[in-house]
Scaffold this active site. Sequence first.
Site, PDB file in Angstrom:
ATOM      1  N   GLN A  11      -4.364  -1.461   9.650  1.00  0.00           N
ATOM      2  CA  GLN A  11      -4.092  -2.978   8.690  1.00  0.00           C
ATOM      3  C   GLN A  11      -4.654  -3.693   9.636  1.00  0.00           C
ATOM      4  OE1 GLN A  11      -3.069  -2.883   5.456  1.00  0.00           O
ATOM      5  NE2 GLN A  11      -3.718  -5.316   6.000  1.00  0.00           N
ATOM      6  N   LYS A  65       0.773  -0.962  -0.157  1.00  0.00           N
ATOM      7  CA  LYS A  65      -0.261  -0.344   0.578  1.00  0.00           C
ATOM      8  C   LYS A  65       0.373   1.626  -0.006  1.00  0.00           C
ATOM      9  CE  LYS A  65      -4.394  -2.350   2.226  1.00  0.00           C
ATOM     10  NZ  LYS A  65      -4.874  -2.690   3.277  1.00  0.00           N
ATOM     11  N   ASP A  93     -10.559   3.338   4.088  1.00  0.00           N
ATOM     12  CA  ASP A  93     -10.992   1.788   3.848  1.00  0.00           C
ATOM     13  C   ASP A  93     -12.401   2.099   4.048  1.00  0.00           C
ATOM     14  OD1 ASP A  93      -9.521   0.316   3.644  1.00  0.00           O
ATOM     15  OD2 ASP A  93      -8.791  -0.285   5.663  1.00  0.00           O
TER      16      ASP A  93
END
Length: 280
Positions: free
Chosen positions: A94, A50, A117
């Site tokens: 995460q 990422k 997200d």
Amino acid sequence: MIIDGKQIAAKVRGEVAQAVKGLVAKGLQPGLTVVRVGEDPASAIYVRGKRKDCEEVGIRSDEHHLPATTTQAELMALVARLNADPKVHGILVQLPLPKQLDERQVLDAIDPRKDADGFHPFNVGALSIGIPGTPRPCTPAGVMRMIDEAKVDPKGKRAIVVGRSNIVGKPMAMMLLERHATVTIAHSRTQDLAGEVARADIVVAAIGKPELVKGAWIKPGAVVIDVGMNRLADGRLVGDVEYAEAARRASAITPVPGGVGPMTRAMLLVNTLDLARRAR
Ligand code: NDP
């Protein structure tokens, strides 16, 4: 037709890079902050990927790597600091977190305007009731972009989403509904999955079981999107759909690897860019 996720993801990254250049010229440097807790090896790989993607398109990325022994209070304090930091446009925690930490509480604490997200309950609700301009979960957002690039209009079509997770299945179903598909959501208790799949013009499989969806179930001409990523004992990566037979029947299908995976990564960049644009 094979829907090439790698190629579409490259196009998306190009668009983001262009837009980032424009923002930087106006003095706004988009930034994503990733929070990683503990030493989960897969998480380390995902975060590295990422951050590399961010770098490639000119988005600043920072990582806070906390020890596996981090307490809930420590993690909540970090999220509060990031929420208050104007240089941070997107925050991504995460998952999975170590066992002692309450994932839901952490995700709920992220400012919805920094929710890279799209997992915050406000943004989940926004998708559900159609509030525009809110971040959306990356995987289903990537699938919608693939469907658009394949020039498939979901309007009026029968779509089935197999899987009802919060990160893929449910938001996927909402996005297809928003685009006027007639949506069925199937899951582990669905009776006659074969029959349900066989009626669908668009099939999205997000199950996590290698080749559970048989090629013979696919209606001729259907569009098949395979979200699944399953590592077999021999090391091969396969999807949730029996690819070869499904590809013979489908009008368009995504491969694994090289399908939805690269799109998920690219959509995180789109979310971060959009969050930066709306920040004030
Ligand atoms: P989850 O395990 O959270 O959800 C799986 C879903 O599949 C559940 O809703 C479950 O039903 C359903 N299911 C399980 N067995 C069956 C069955 N026999 N018949 C019908 N439905 C079944 O998984 P995720 O949604 O997180 O991920 C799904 C897959 O997608 C995984 O392979 C994952 O690796 C992959 N993935 C890929 C991404 C990408 O970028 N390509 C991103 C995210 C995920 P129930 O709710 O009843 O238990």
